[in-house]
Enzyme design. Structure first.
Site, short mmCIF file in Angstrom:
data_model
loop_
_atom_site.label_atom_id
_atom_site.label_comp_id
_atom_site.label_asym_id
_atom_site.label_seq_id
_atom_site.Cartn_x
_atom_site.Cartn_y
_atom_site.Cartn_z
N GLN A 68 0.87 -9.88 -5.76
CA GLN A 68 0.33 -11.01 -5.70
C GLN A 68 1.31 -12.29 -6.62
OE1 GLN A 68 -2.10 -12.71 -4.12
NE2 GLN A 68 -3.14 -10.63 -3.32
N THR A 100 13.19 4.95 10.38
CA THR A 100 14.16 3.86 10.68
C THR A 100 13.67 2.45 9.83
OG1 THR A 100 14.69 4.81 12.64
CG2 THR A 100 15.17 2.49 12.68
N THR A 136 0.61 -1.14 0.21
CA THR A 136 0.14 0.02 0.02
C THR A 136 1.00 1.10 0.08
OG1 THR A 136 -1.89 -0.99 0.92
CG2 THR A 136 -1.71 1.11 1.26
N ALA A 143 5.99 -8.31 1.76
CA ALA A 143 6.42 -9.56 2.32
C ALA A 143 5.35 -10.50 2.62
CB ALA A 143 7.47 -9.12 3.41
N HIS A 144 4.30 -10.17 2.97
CA HIS A 144 3.50 -11.18 3.73
C HIS A 144 2.70 -11.79 2.67
CE1 HIS A 144 -0.58 -9.21 3.87
NE2 HIS A 144 -0.07 -8.13 3.27
N CYS A 160 -21.88 -8.78 1.64
CA CYS A 160 -22.09 -9.11 3.10
C CYS A 160 -20.86 -9.35 3.94
CB CYS A 160 -23.12 -9.95 3.27
SG CYS A 160 -24.69 -9.32 2.51
#
Lengths: 136, 404
Positions: free
Chosen positions: B181, B242, B74, B202-203, B328
């Site tokens: 992705q 940092t 992001t 990374a995740h 939903c």
């Protein structure tokens, strides 16, 4: 989203799933909602001559809360009078099932379905009475 | 087999145990600040960061100096889009993207629009592809950036990024791709694919959450950015703050594993995914596969089950961790904008499930998932007034619904 135990129970063990003969003069059918909105409920009542609802059935396309709302509605309808059924409010469903704000529309839909089923039955009965009046 | 079975690897992945092992010392023993130049703690941290930078660069065919660490995709998307827009404002104010991009691309674009930039939102066809001629025609001498993702997160459609990159290069505009992705699933090569900016996280590749990077081309052409985070001038002044040394070390190791194991991992993932598809298909001839079956991520499948609503289906298969395109599951009541962009009716968009498999998925889990979904779709269809109408020969498109 976390569901209340009651929603889960109705979703996993829905009461009164099925259909009644929509051509039966004692059966009122209400179909509300739209597929593009993500929910459609069909609710049916069978009314005895004394105005008691002797059977109620539903089929619902929608989220778990919509299924639970309609399942609960059929439970409440069975054995009650048409006049009492017409008084059922969506807020009672919200309270009973602990529905969160985003799911209130499910309860509104259930109330609408009840009203639509009653209206259908009343129309049929009125037509029937007119018909028998003509015959007499 | 443990339940729930995790089939949502496109949402996030667990850290690979090798990644965790590599990260552990950096929490406590080697905890230095990579920007500390005056002692060994800093030097050790810096060396680890640079090793990770080289590992990530190698994954995408870049030079290590072209990798700018961020907090994730992001932030990388925001930095690429807003940073380019601000820097190249004198050259032009036009950007191009597509309707099916991630919100982290769409929303920065919308913000730029509110600031006087012009954005072309390319439509996609039924499989999720942009028309390349339309893209080429949309580029003018005022165009400063084209942002199109490598692989779609919901439907898995692969954009032909090498062709898109060639068009952008020929037309003289910068090309950013959100490749979140893609690592370990499809080959990435910023040179061969003519990519000027690339976002990674990374995740999504068996690394930790909270770290990602932006590749920024250094030559042919040299891409310049206005930093969106001001401070100590870290990362060649493009992103102060940092460095998350532990996370960066994890991302480096994750990148190494993806690069080294992709050749063996992809065929395995594809076989499992195809097995899932086949098991569902043999039960439901009327199910709809969303995306481009000929060009999609190997680990992902997105299926719509007509006459059944997605959230109730997900609720029914509670032994499975999967995602829905249904309205939903989110706070809004709108179904997935990606599925709607494909021209899919709201009803089918409401009925979709995304399964994304991963490194630790087993054949047993896939069979279990397919069987549970089949069972639940059948149960919900018995409860569905739409299914009943269709069995009675009713044409649902001709029914007058009470839209509420």
């Amino acid at each position: 989203m976390a569901y209340s135990d009651k929603v889960l129970d109705h979703y996993q063990n829905p009461r009164n799933v099925g259909s009644l003969d929509k051509d039966d003069p004692n059966v009122g059918t209400g179909v509300v909602g739209a597929p593009e909105c993500g929910d459609v409920m069909k609710l049916q009542i069978k009314v005895a001559d004394d105005g008691r609802i002797v059977d109620a059935k539903f089929k619902t396309y929608g989220c778990g809360s919509a299924i639970a709302s309609s399942s609960l509605a059929t439970e409440w309808l069975k054995g009650t009078s048409v006049d009492a059924a017409a008084q059922i409010k969506n807020t009672q469903i919200v309270e009973e099932l602990s529905l969160p704000p985003v799911k209130i529309h499910c309860s509104v839909l259930a109330e609408d379905a009840i009203k639509a089923a009653i209206e259908d039955w009343r129309k049929k009965r009125a037509a029937q009475q007119t018909e028998s009046g003509v015959k007499a | 087999m443990k339940t729930p079975v995790y089939l949502d690897y496109s949402a996030t992945t667990p850290c690979d145990p090798r990644v965790v092992q590599r990260m552990l010392p950096f929490f406590s023993e080697t905890f230095g600040n990579a920007a500390s130049r005056s002692h060994a703690f800093g030097w050790t941290a810096e060396a680890a960061v640079e090793q990770a930078r080289a590992q990530v660069a190698q994954l995408i065919g870049a030079h290590p100096k072209e990798i700018i660490w961020t907090s994730g995709s992001t932030e990388a998307n925001n930095l690429a889009i807003k940073g380019v827009a601000e820097m190249y404002r004198p050259k032009g104010n036009h950007l191009i993207t597509a309707a099916t991009e991630h919100k982290a691309v769409l929303d920065p674009m919308k913000r730029l629009e509110s600031q006087g930039f012009e954005v072309t939102w390319l439509p996609v066809d039924g499989k999720g592809h942009v028309d390349l001629d339309q893209l080429a025609a949309a580029i003018t001498d005022r165009t400063i950036l084209v942002s199109l993702m490598a692989a779609n997160n919901e439907i898995g459609t692969l954009h032909p990024i090498a062709e898109i990159g060639a068009i952008c290069k020929q037309k003289g505009t910068l090309f950013h791709t959100d490749a979140t992705q893609a690592p370990g699933k499809i080959p990435l090569d910023v040179e061969a694919q003519h990519v000027d900016l690339m976002s990674l996280s990374a995740h999504k590749m068996y690394g930790p959450k909270g770290v990602g990077c932006l590749y920024v081309r250094r030559k042919n052409p040299r891409v310049r950015l206005v930093a969106q985070m001001d401070g100590g001038g870290h990362e060649r002044g493009m992103r102060s703050g940092t460095l998350n040394v532990t996370g960066i070390v994890g991302m480096g190791e994750a990148a190494r594993i993806c690069r080294e194991e992709m050749a063996t991992e992809v065929p395995k993932l594809r076989a499992l995914r195809d097995r899932l598809d086949a098991r569902v298909r043999e039960q439901f001839a009327d199910a709809v596969w969303n995306g481009d079956l000929a060009a999609r991520l190997p680990h992902l499948t997105n299926i719509s089950f007509p006459y059944v609503e997605g959230e109730s289906l997900i609720m029914g298969v509670k032994e499975l961790a999967v995602s829905s395109g249904s309205a939903c599951t989110s706070a809004s009541l709108e179904p997935s904008y990606v599925l709607k962009s494909l021209g899919l009716g709201d009803e089918l968009a409401h009925s979709s499930i995304r399964f994304s498999l991963g490194r630790f998925t087993t054949e047993q889990e896939v069979d279990f998932a397919a069987d549970r979904v089949v069972q639940e779709v059948k149960r919900l269809r018995e409860m569905s007034p739409l299914w009943e109408m269709v069995q009675d020969g009713v044409d649902l498109s001709k029914v007058k619904w009470t839209v509420h």
